[in-house]
Design a protein around this motif. Structure first.
Motif, short mmCIF file in Angstrom:
data_model
loop_
_atom_site.label_atom_id
_atom_site.label_comp_id
_atom_site.label_asym_id
_atom_site.label_seq_id
_atom_site.Cartn_x
_atom_site.Cartn_y
_atom_site.Cartn_z
N UNK A 71 51.25 118.71 26.26
CA UNK A 71 50.82 117.68 27.20
C UNK A 71 49.92 116.61 26.63
N UNK A 72 49.82 116.52 25.31
CA UNK A 72 49.06 115.43 24.69
C UNK A 72 49.78 114.11 24.99
N UNK A 73 49.01 113.03 25.02
CA UNK A 73 49.56 111.70 25.22
C UNK A 73 49.67 110.99 23.88
N UNK A 74 50.82 110.40 23.62
CA UNK A 74 50.98 109.56 22.43
C UNK A 74 50.27 108.25 22.71
N UNK A 75 49.20 107.97 21.97
CA UNK A 75 48.39 106.79 22.23
C UNK A 75 48.73 105.60 21.34
#
Length: 165
Positions: A137-141
């Motif tokens: 669930x990490x966001x690609x920033x």
């Protein structure tokens, strides 16, 4: 998982040797890790970081054997953030071991260390490594252009982040 200890240096060196070709494709330190003493010296720096409350490395265990390492590069206490690095022996890819290890470390960072942000940077071509933050669930920033000099060329990284809330 448990903190790196000097007596584990030989086992970790053997893992590096076993996976040297694959690891060196993505990790620049591999070409400088040629002896057990190199691993012991790295472990001494890990122990120093732990004593200074500025990150740590852990051995990942599977079936009573060390199969890789995971750790916090450093901890920014003021801003409540850290970044995670990890690697796994080739023989243990595809078993969900690293995803479970990263998940456990994230829970520790949020619940015990009270951090707010965890980052993972992966080479843009290293899809196996990218799949871990994606699964969790990490966001690609964004893309960090020419972030790392690896094998004689600059490579880009994707920056993934997970927030406590």
């Amino acid at each position: 998982m448990k903190s790196v200890q000097l007596q584990d240096a030989s086992a970790v060196f053997n893992l590096i040797e076993n996976s040297r070709v694959t690891l060196s494709e993505w990790l620049p330190w591999v070409k400088h890790t040629n002896t057990i003493d190199d691993v012991q010296n790295y472990f001494l720096s890990c122990i120093n970081r732990l004593e200074n409350n500025n990150g740590f490395d852990l051995c990942i265990h599977y079936n009573n054997s060390i199969v890789g390492l995971i750790g916090l590069h450093k901890i920014d206490h003021q801003n409540k953030l850290t970044s995670i690095g990890y690697w796994l022996d080739n023989e243990y890819h595809g078993k969900g071991i690293m995803t479970k290890a990263v998940d456990a470390l994230c829970n520790y960072c949020f619940n015990e260390l009270q951090l707010n942000r965890i980052e993972i940077a992966c080479a843009t071509e290293n899809t196996k490594s990218q799949n871990i933050p994606k699964r969790l669930g990490f966001t690609l920033e964004g893309t960090l252009r020419q972030r790392e000099l690896l094998n004689g060329k600059f490579i880009d990284h994707y920056l993934f982040a997970l927030l406590q809330k």
